[in-house]
Design a protein around this motif. Structure first.
Motif, mmCIF file in Angstrom:
data_model
loop_
_atom_site.group_PDB
_atom_site.id
_atom_site.type_symbol
_atom_site.label_atom_id
_atom_site.label_comp_id
_atom_site.label_asym_id
_atom_site.label_seq_id
_atom_site.Cartn_x
_atom_site.Cartn_y
_atom_site.Cartn_z
ATOM 1 N N LEU A 384 48.574 31.820 42.790
ATOM 2 C CA LEU A 384 47.710 30.938 41.996
ATOM 3 C C LEU A 384 47.263 31.624 40.713
ATOM 4 C CD1 LEU A 384 45.551 29.466 44.913
ATOM 5 C CD2 LEU A 384 47.344 28.288 43.646
ATOM 6 N N ARG A 385 47.024 32.937 40.795
ATOM 7 C CA ARG A 385 46.662 33.692 39.580
ATOM 8 C C ARG A 385 47.817 33.723 38.595
ATOM 9 N NH1 ARG A 385 48.271 38.695 38.725
ATOM 10 N NH2 ARG A 385 48.429 39.233 40.937
ATOM 11 N N ARG A 386 49.016 33.993 39.094
ATOM 12 C CA ARG A 386 50.176 34.098 38.199
ATOM 13 C C ARG A 386 50.529 32.764 37.558
ATOM 14 N NH1 ARG A 386 51.908 38.331 41.782
ATOM 15 N NH2 ARG A 386 52.631 36.801 43.296
ATOM 16 N N ALA A 387 50.107 31.677 38.169
ATOM 17 C CA ALA A 387 50.410 30.355 37.616
ATOM 18 C C ALA A 387 49.563 30.034 36.384
ATOM 19 C CB ALA A 387 50.185 29.285 38.690
ATOM 20 N N LEU A 388 48.516 30.831 36.133
ATOM 21 C CA LEU A 388 47.682 30.598 34.947
ATOM 22 C C LEU A 388 48.385 31.097 33.691
ATOM 23 C CD1 LEU A 388 44.161 31.825 36.176
ATOM 24 C CD2 LEU A 388 45.050 29.482 36.168
ATOM 25 N N PRO A 389 48.086 30.516 32.538
ATOM 26 C CA PRO A 389 48.569 31.099 31.282
ATOM 27 C C PRO A 389 48.105 32.551 31.179
ATOM 28 C CG PRO A 389 47.638 28.922 30.891
ATOM 29 C CD PRO A 389 47.321 29.271 32.319
ATOM 30 N N ARG A 390 48.959 33.435 30.677
ATOM 31 C CA ARG A 390 48.646 34.863 30.646
ATOM 32 C C ARG A 390 47.664 35.179 29.525
ATOM 33 N NH1 ARG A 390 51.305 39.899 31.806
ATOM 34 N NH2 ARG A 390 49.608 41.415 31.768
ATOM 35 N N THR A 391 46.606 35.895 29.862
ATOM 36 C CA THR A 391 45.716 36.465 28.851
ATOM 37 C C THR A 391 45.322 37.864 29.307
ATOM 38 O OG1 THR A 391 43.609 35.733 29.789
ATOM 39 C CG2 THR A 391 44.735 34.186 28.320
ATOM 40 N N TRP A 392 44.838 38.651 28.358
ATOM 41 C CA TRP A 392 44.331 39.983 28.653
ATOM 42 C C TRP A 392 42.831 39.961 28.378
ATOM 43 C CZ3 TRP A 392 49.015 38.722 26.957
ATOM 44 C CH2 TRP A 392 50.138 39.334 27.557
ATOM 45 N N GLY A 393 42.025 40.245 29.400
ATOM 46 C CA GLY A 393 40.580 40.135 29.235
ATOM 47 C C GLY A 393 39.859 41.393 29.665
ATOM 48 N N SER A 394 38.658 41.567 29.175
ATOM 49 C CA SER A 394 37.830 42.720 29.519
ATOM 50 C C SER A 394 36.828 42.335 30.593
ATOM 51 C CB SER A 394 37.066 43.206 28.283
ATOM 52 O OG SER A 394 35.966 42.353 28.007
ATOM 53 N N PRO A 395 36.286 43.334 31.290
ATOM 54 C CA PRO A 395 35.094 43.054 32.098
ATOM 55 C C PRO A 395 33.908 42.845 31.152
ATOM 56 C CG PRO A 395 35.517 45.409 32.051
ATOM 57 C CD PRO A 395 36.669 44.752 31.341
ATOM 58 N N THR A 396 32.783 42.461 31.702
ATOM 59 C CA THR A 396 31.558 42.397 30.906
ATOM 60 C C THR A 396 31.089 43.821 30.642
ATOM 61 O OG1 THR A 396 30.929 40.270 31.844
ATOM 62 C CG2 THR A 396 29.180 41.573 30.856
ATOM 63 N N MET A 397 30.931 44.163 29.370
ATOM 64 C CA MET A 397 30.540 45.518 28.963
ATOM 65 C C MET A 397 29.171 45.448 28.303
ATOM 66 S SD MET A 397 34.265 46.580 27.380
ATOM 67 C CE MET A 397 34.368 45.110 26.357
ATOM 68 N N SER A 398 28.286 46.368 28.664
ATOM 69 C CA SER A 398 26.893 46.253 28.230
ATOM 70 C C SER A 398 26.383 47.547 27.606
ATOM 71 C CB SER A 398 26.004 45.872 29.419
ATOM 72 O OG SER A 398 26.390 44.624 29.944
ATOM 73 N N PRO A 399 26.342 47.631 26.271
ATOM 74 C CA PRO A 399 25.703 48.781 25.625
ATOM 75 C C PRO A 399 24.182 48.631 25.664
ATOM 76 C CG PRO A 399 26.510 47.267 23.961
ATOM 77 C CD PRO A 399 26.946 46.718 25.291
ATOM 78 N N HIS A 400 23.495 49.744 25.830
ATOM 79 C CA HIS A 400 22.029 49.704 25.899
ATOM 80 C C HIS A 400 21.434 49.256 24.566
ATOM 81 C CE1 HIS A 400 18.016 50.822 27.302
ATOM 82 N NE2 HIS A 400 17.802 51.201 26.049
ATOM 83 N N CYS A 401 20.389 48.445 24.667
ATOM 84 C CA CYS A 401 19.616 48.053 23.488
ATOM 85 C C CYS A 401 18.246 47.603 23.983
ATOM 86 C CB CYS A 401 20.310 46.925 22.726
ATOM 87 S SG CYS A 401 19.616 46.611 21.088
#
Length: 499
Positions: A384-401
Motif C-alpha cells: 500500500l505504501r509503494r502504491a503511493l506517488p513517490r516523494t522524499w520527506g523529512s521527519p518533523t525537525m524542531s530547532p530551539h527558539c
C-alpha cells in the motif's frame, strides 16, 4: 480572594508555597504547557482551575466538567489541584482517573458532560505538564478561548461560587474499551506490534487491539513515568527505530506506536519502513474515499503534497483542504466542513461520522489501519505504501527558539520569503511558485519541492518540514535553503533531529 498569579517565584521560599506561580507563556494557541515547579506550581494550577470555571460560567456552559490525568509521577497531584480550583468556581467535577486524552473526550459524550480538562503533557519530556481543555464537544480550546483564559488567570479575575461537587467515575476505562471493541472482529488475526513508550497507552492499547482479533506483540507497554527508553512520541526517530526493529524481528504485518496520552499513532510497515503519518493518511484517504466517494478531507500544512495530486483520490472524487496545524484548529475545520477525516503529519487523525466523533484518538486511527489491511488481504502495508506517488520527506525537525520570541522570528521568516518572491529570487535554485501562510510559511519551488517553518504550539521550538516529489537531493537542497533563512535569526538554536 485568591491571590494574583506571579510570573516568577523562587522555589523553596515562603512566597513559592503561599502564592500562585504561572508563567504567561504556558498559555499556548490551543492548550496549556508548563515546566512543573519551574513555570507553574500547585497554587498556579488551582488558579488555572478557577480560571476554567470562571470562563465556563462566562460562556454560559453547564457547570459540569470531565477531568483525567496521564501517567506521570506528578499528574495526579496536579489534577487534584486543578479540581480544587474548579470546585471553588462552582463546577461539578467528574473524575475518570488515569486516562488517555481521547478517553476524556469520549467521557464528554458517554457521561453527557459539556466540558473537559485533561491533565497531560502528551509527548513532552518529563518535567512538563499541561491541560487540554474544551467546553463545546468535540472541540477543544482555540486562540479565542485560550486568550480569554489567560486574561482571567493572570488578572485574577476569578468568580468564586458555591455548588462545586466532586464525583469519581469508577471503572470508566471499561466503557471506553467497550465503545471501541463493540463491533465485528477482524476477518483474520493481523499480527501487530503495539509500542507505547511506557506511556499511558500501554494500559489500554494492547487490550483493545487483542479484543478486535489482532495478534498483538507488546513493546514497552509497561507503565513507567521515567520513560526509560525514549519519549512516547511517534514522530521521534528513536521510537520509530525501536518499533521497526521489533517488526522485523517478529515478522509482524504492521507496527503501531502510540504517544504519551494516546491521541496519536505512528506506523512502521511489514518491511520495517517508517511511514510518516501524513503518508499513512493518504493511504487511509484512498481506502475511505473508495467507501465514501466524494468525501472531504482536511490536512495540515505540514503534510505531504500527495493529497493534492493523488490520482486515486481524484478518481474517487475526494476533496482536500490544507489547514492550520494543531488539534484545536483541525477539529474545528473538520467540524465546519463536515469532513470525514482530518489528518496531521504529527499523527493526530480526526475521524468524524460515521467512523468517529470528531476528536483525535490513536486507537481509532489504529483500528482504521487494521480495517484497511483487513479489506486488502492480498496487499501488505508495504504494498500500500509503494502504491503511493513517490516523494522524499523529512521527519518533523524542531530547532530551539524561546517562547517569548518564536512568533516574532516566524514573522521575520515569512517577510523574508515574501521579499525573495517579490524580487524574483530563487529558493533552492528554483523560482518560488507559491507561499502558503495560513500557519507559518510553506514555500514551494517550481518543481513542487517545499519547505515549511512554523512556531511550535506546545514547546519553545520552531517546526521545520521539507518534502520533494523529485529526489532526495532536492529534499536536502530545500532544507539547506530553509535553514539558511532561519540562521539569519540568532535566536534560533540547535535541532532536536535533522536529515
Amino acid at each position: 480572594m485568591f491571590p494574583k498569579p506571579e510570573p516568577k517565584l523562587s522555589p523553596n521560599t515562603y512566597a513559592y508555597e503561599s502564592r500562585p506561580l504561572v508563567k504567561p507563556t504556558g498559555f499556548r494557541e490551543y492548550d496549556a504547557r508548563w515546566l512543573f515547579e519551574k513555570e507553574i506550581n500547585l497554587m498556579g494550577i488551582q488558579a488555572l482551575g478557577l480560571g476554567i470555571g470562571t470562563l465556563m460560567h462566562e460562556r454560559e456552559v453547564r457547570p459540569d466538567i470531565v477531568v483525567g490525568h496521564d501517567f506521570r509521577g506528578y499528574s495526579a497531584s496536579i489534577k487534584m489541584a486543578l479540581v480544587s480550583g474548579l470546585m471553588a468556581a462552582g463546577i461539578r467535577v467528574h473524575d475518570i482517573g488515569l486516562a488517555l486524552s481521547p478517553m476524556a473526550y469520549f467521557a464528554q459524550f458517554a457521561l453527557d458532560v459539556p466540558a473537559v480538562a485533561m491533565v497531560t503533557a502528551s509527548h513532552n519530556d518529563n518535567g512538563w505538564t499541561g491541560v487540554k481543555m474544551g467546553i463545546d464537544r468535540p472541540l477543544t480550546f482555540g486562540p479565542d478561548e485560550m486568550g480569554r483564559l489567560k486574561d482571567i488567570v493572570l488578572g485574577a479575575a476569578f468568580k468564586l461560587r458555591v455548588g462545586g461537587e466532586y464525583r469519581f467515575v469508577e471503572n470508566f476505562p471499561e466503557s471506553y474499551i467497550k465503545d471501541l471493541t463493540d463491533r465485528p472482529k477482524l476477518k483474520r488475526p493481523i499480527k501487530v506490534v503495539a509500542a507505547c513508550g511506557n506511556g499511558t497507552a500501554g494500559a489500554f492499547a494492547p487490550r483493545v487491539l487483542e479484543a478486535l482479533g489482532a495478534e498483538v506483540i507488546p513493546l514497552d507497554c509497561e507503565l513507567d513515568h521515567t520513560f526509560p527508553r525514549y519519549n512516547p512520541n511517534p514522530e521521534d526517530l528513536k521510537m520509530l527505530h525501536a518499533l521497526r526493529d521489533k517488526v522485523l524481528e517478529t515478522k509482524a504485518e504492521v507496527g503501531l506506536g502510540f504517544d504519551g496520552d494516546g491521541d496519536r499513532c505512528g506506523v512502521v510497515d511489514n518491511e520495517g519502513e517508517e511511514i510518516f503519518a501524513d503518508k499513512v493518511g493518504v493511504m487511509l484517504a484512498r481506502d475511505i474515499s473508495a467507501l465514501h466517494p466524494g468525501c472531504t478531507f482536511v490536512v495540515d500544512v505540514k503534510s505531504t503534497g500527495i493529497f493534492a495530486m493523488d490520482p486515486v483520490l481524484r478518481e474517487n472524487g475526494a476533496k482536500t483542504e490544507y489547514w492550520k496545524t494543531g488539534h484545536s484548529y483541525m477539529k474545528r475545520r473538520v467540524n465546519e466542513l463536515g469532513a470525514i477525516v482530518g489528518f496531521e503529519k504529527s499523527g493526530h487523525y480526526f475521524f468524524n461520522t460515521p467512523i468517529g466523533r470528531g476528536y483525535d484518538d490513536g486507537l481509532v486511527s489504529a483500528i482504521a489501519i487494521l480495517d484497511m489491511l483487513d479489506r486488502n488481504p492480498d496487499r501488505t502495508m508495504a504494498d500500500l505504501r509503494r502504491a503511493l506517488p513517490r516523494t522524499w520527506g523529512s521527519p518533523t525537525m524542531s530547532p530551539h527558539c524561546d517562547d517569548e520570541i518564536k512568533y516574532e522570528v516566524i514573522d521575520r521568516v515569512i517577510d523574508r520569503f515574501k521579499a525573495m518572491r517579490e524580487k524574483g529570487e530563487t529558493v533552492a535554485g528554483q523560482p518560488i511558485s507559491d507561499l502558503i501562510t495560513v500557519n507559518g510559511v510553506r514555500v514551494v519551488s517550481e518543481d513542487g519541492t517545499w519547505g515549511l517553518v512554523r512556531a511550535s504550539s506546545n514547546k519553545p521550538e520552531l517546526v521545520v518540514v521539507v518534502e520533494s516529489p523529485v529526489s532526495e537531493a532536492r529534499l536536502h537542497e530545500m532544507f539547506k535553503a530553509v535553514d539558511t533563512v532561519l540562521r539569519e535569526n540568532p535566536e534560533v538554536g540547535a535541532y532536536n533531529q535533522t536529515i
